[in-house]
Design a protein around this motif. Structure first.
Motif, PDB file in Angstrom:
ATOM      1  N   VAL A 201      27.375  -8.234  76.840  1.00 23.79           N
ATOM      2  CA  VAL A 201      26.905  -8.376  78.225  1.00 23.79           C
ATOM      3  C   VAL A 201      28.061  -8.848  79.088  1.00 23.79           C
ATOM      4  O   VAL A 201      28.790  -9.777  78.725  1.00 23.79           O
ATOM      5  N   GLU A 202      28.218  -8.223  80.242  1.00 25.74           N
ATOM      6  CA  GLU A 202      29.257  -8.635  81.193  1.00 25.74           C
ATOM      7  C   GLU A 202      28.777  -9.858  81.980  1.00 25.74           C
ATOM      8  O   GLU A 202      27.566 -10.037  82.168  1.00 25.74           O
ATOM      9  N   PRO A 203      29.710 -10.700  82.465  1.00 23.54           N
ATOM     10  CA  PRO A 203      29.305 -11.847  83.297  1.00 23.54           C
ATOM     11  C   PRO A 203      28.450 -11.397  84.475  1.00 23.54           C
ATOM     12  O   PRO A 203      28.720 -10.369  85.093  1.00 23.54           O
ATOM     13  N   GLY A 204      27.404 -12.155  84.755  1.00 29.35           N
ATOM     14  CA  GLY A 204      26.543 -11.830  85.886  1.00 29.35           C
ATOM     15  C   GLY A 204      25.436 -10.846  85.568  1.00 29.35           C
ATOM     16  O   GLY A 204      24.612 -10.529  86.429  1.00 29.35           O
ATOM     17  N   GLN A 205      25.394 -10.338  84.324  1.00 31.74           N
ATOM     18  CA  GLN A 205      24.378  -9.339  83.974  1.00 31.74           C
ATOM     19  C   GLN A 205      23.251  -9.904  83.105  1.00 31.74           C
ATOM     20  O   GLN A 205      22.394  -9.164  82.632  1.00 31.74           O
ATOM     21  N   TRP A 206      23.256 -11.225  82.919  1.00 34.64           N
ATOM     22  CA  TRP A 206      22.245 -11.810  82.043  1.00 34.64           C
ATOM     23  C   TRP A 206      20.827 -11.629  82.579  1.00 34.64           C
ATOM     24  O   TRP A 206      19.873 -11.568  81.803  1.00 34.64           O
ATOM     25  N   GLU A 207      20.692 -11.550  83.878  1.00 37.26           N
ATOM     26  CA  GLU A 207      19.359 -11.395  84.463  1.00 37.26           C
ATOM     27  C   GLU A 207      18.822  -9.974  84.298  1.00 37.26           C
ATOM     28  O   GLU A 207      17.635  -9.730  84.506  1.00 37.26           O
ATOM     29  N   LEU A 216      21.788  -5.338  72.039  1.00 39.77           N
ATOM     30  CA  LEU A 216      23.014  -5.829  72.673  1.00 39.77           C
ATOM     31  C   LEU A 216      23.701  -6.917  71.837  1.00 39.77           C
ATOM     32  O   LEU A 216      24.815  -7.331  72.164  1.00 39.77           O
ATOM     33  N   ILE A 217      23.028  -7.372  70.789  1.00 39.84           N
ATOM     34  CA  ILE A 217      23.596  -8.436  69.953  1.00 39.84           C
ATOM     35  C   ILE A 217      24.536  -7.824  68.919  1.00 39.84           C
ATOM     36  O   ILE A 217      24.138  -6.949  68.146  1.00 39.84           O
ATOM     37  N   GLN A 218      25.772  -8.290  68.930  1.00 43.46           N
ATOM     38  CA  GLN A 218      26.767  -7.745  68.001  1.00 43.46           C
ATOM     39  C   GLN A 218      26.747  -8.466  66.659  1.00 43.46           C
ATOM     40  O   GLN A 218      26.988  -7.866  65.627  1.00 43.46           O
ATOM     41  N   PHE A 219      26.479  -9.765  66.706  1.00 39.93           N
ATOM     42  CA  PHE A 219      26.366 -10.557  65.469  1.00 39.93           C
ATOM     43  C   PHE A 219      25.788 -11.924  65.824  1.00 39.93           C
ATOM     44  O   PHE A 219      25.614 -12.260  67.004  1.00 39.93           O
TER      45      PHE A 219
END
Length: 292
Positions: A201-207, A216-219
């Motif tokens: 996830v890029e900064p600011g895209q959590w919402e 989206l989870i890599q590990f």
């Protein structure tokens, strides 16, 4: 605070054997605010009676707690309540005179040591390995099972001092450093665990996360040791505990929710009769954070 006749009269009633009188006196002293704490501390030093000293200690604690409740309210209302600020407020419950500057200095040293080893060419796993190696190998952070007989195991200042914490306190320290370094790691609500996950996830895209962000989870990272787990490992865990891996288990905790969890777990250290008031106060703080 200058000792007036009223304060002097109230102090003379602190040892009154009548519980109702003491309750009235206590409420009046508490209403005077934290400025009266030095007067109470002086009274404690000059009072030989241990039972009266205990009453004075309780009054000082209640005054600190009133202030702390206001601080939690302010923290909760911030546009983005930060995890470091919340963890320090929890520590102040037990250590009201906590030297915040020392804690912030320790965190900054850790951040800088990790930052010096990072660069833009590292993969997500390499980034995480740098953070993990410095935290667990260079600083020798250790993880221990949750022990409600050891309240300090939940407190950030004591984890930094002893380099020893449980999954929640170690996890909070890991998350604070990851956030300061812009590494997209968050805690997720996998049952019976406090587990961290690296999100693509890029900064600011959590919402804007999808309803099921597991893709989206890599590990995953165990904050007890820094060990990395794969999606397959997590699927195996869900099968072992016979719980379906629903989308809600992969949505990141908010900072508010993490501090709520910390308060609730920390409260369990005070379930004996003598300290039950601390349990109730910590649960009240947790409830405060959950209020709309």
């Amino acid at each position: 605070m200058e000792e007036t006749r009223e304060i002097s009269a109230l102090f003379h009633l602190i040892d009154d054997p009548d519980a109702e009188v003491f309750s009235t006196v206590s409420d009046k002293i508490i209403s005077m605010g934290a400025n009266i704490i030095p007067n109470l501390e002086h009274l404690w030093e000059t009072t030989p009676d241990e039972s009266v000293q205990e009453r004075i200690e309780l009054l000082i604690h209640r005054l600190h707690y009133c202030d702390l409740t206001q601080e939690f309210n302010r923290w909760k209302k911030m546009p983005e309540p930060d995890l470091l600020g919340g963890a320090l407020l929890v520590a102040k419950f037990q250590y009201p005179d906590l030297d915040l500057s020392q804690v912030l200095q320790d965190i900054e040293k850790m951040r800088r040591n990790i930052w010096l080893e990072l660069n833009s060419y590292l993969t997500p796993l390499e980034q995480t390995n740098v953070l993990t190696t410095i935290l667990y190998n260079y600083y020798n952070l250790k993880g221990t099972e949750i022990n409600y007989g050891e309240p300090n195991g939940f407190l950030l200042n004591k984890v930094l001092e002893s380099k020893n914490g449980n999954s929640i306190s170690n996890g909070i320290l890991y998350l604070i450093l990851a956030d300061l370094l812009d590494i997209p790691i968050r805690a997720i609500p996998i049952p019976r665990q406090f587990i961290l996950a690296y999100f693509d996830v890029e900064p600011g895209q959590w919402e804007q996360l999808p309803s099921n962000p597991s893709s989206l989870i890599q590990f995953y990272i165990d904050p007890m040791s820094g060990q990395v787990f794969t999606q397959k490992d997590v699927e195996t865990y869900f099968r072992r505990i016979s719980v379906p891996a629903t989308a809600s288990f992969f949505r990141p905790y908010s900072n508010l929710r993490i501090i709520q969890l910390l308060l609730e777990e920390f409260a369990k250290c005070f379930e004996d009769d003598k300290q039950l008031y601390k349990f109730e106060e910590l649960m009240q703080l947790s409830a405060l954070l959950g209020e709309e």
